[in-house]
Design an enzyme around this catalytic site. Sequence first.
Site: not given
Ligand SMILES: *Cc1c(COP(=O)(O)O)cnc(C)c1O
Length: 359
Positions: A34, A131, A252, A300
């Site tokens: 992802k 969540r 800055y 930046m």
């Molecule tokens: C992003 C995610 C993972 C991977 O988590 P890591 O800590 O990066 O290994 C696994 N399961 C779900 C549901 C996630 O959203």
Amino acid sequence: MTRPTKATIDLTALRANYLWGRSQQQGNALAVVKANAYGHGAVACATALADIADGFAVAFCAEAIELRNAGITNPVLVLEGCFNLAELRQAQQQSLWVVIHQDSQLQDLETASFEANSLHVWLKVDSGMHRAGFALEDVQAAHKRLTECPAVASVTLMSHFASSDEPDKQTTLRQIKAFEEATRGLPGARSLSNSGAVMAWPQASRDWARLGILLYGADPLPHPIDRLTPVMTLQSEVFAERWLEAGEPIGYGEKFVTQARTRVGLVAIGYADGYPRVAPSGTPVSVDGEVTRIIGRVSMDMITVDLTPLLSAGIGSKVELWGKQIDVNQIAKAAGTISYELLCNVKRIPKEYIGGIAV
Ligand SMILES: *Cc1c(COP(=O)(O)O)cnc(C)c1O
């Protein structure tokens, strides 16, 4: 001359990290790609893993379809599931695996009238993170509704941990127990572990692990064990230098003032490239393989580094912001965040892929 700033992505390291992660537990392993593979390039990373990965996971449907369009035929799990019926239809057409974490998604599935046995679903249980996922007392009923949908080919039971990267907390054990009780007697495969759990909680090992950050070689645990190889090297060059006398401010807000005569190198990377603006003076940086520090505010497009102790460094010197020499976790710590966020924020600069054939 083009700007000498890039992220080098070591696909051989990615493959080795995947195989190592998978070997640390009993089940199959999804490679989580992802957020553009945590900033590493989802298509390139999935392509490099396709012959060894049991499957992939992404956050939402568009990310999965990007993989399908690039020719990825492995299973792809959509972790947030679908947002509406139209998306669910698309997911089914593309043979995606979908997470069902709430009632509206279950209803969409019941309405969809897909062909029999045409969709693999993962039922998400809220075992304590609160969540996403079905409440413990609703899991059995949700499972029953899923199995009554003719379209559903299989139901995998999953949950996600709130604190798997904290080996001293008991939360993960409590979540495993809650999951076990809520799913007792239900058929089907199970999936609990993310990277932290694979590395710290062998009790969580089930049929499928979901490997994210460990693939990219950033250890999520407080005491790294040196079994992972960093995949991304964020690098640039010194492209200007100057001497400052003692008592001169840099950058800055004049946040850094020289204590002594100082040779300052200007490096072509900044917060728009994903280097965190909040990294303070003193944050480590490597110049021609030697560790020095950034001084002054991150701009930046540029940062300033201390070249005073590095006699032979100057214009053209190679700079590593993080990678095999500077652990991205060090920078994350200095910036008050986690490696995940830093890696995801690498977007503007070109990526260069190396390796990837054999482990
Ligand atoms: C992003 C995610 C993972 C991977 O988590 P890591 O800590 O990066 O290994 C696994 N399961 C779900 C549901 C996630 O959203």
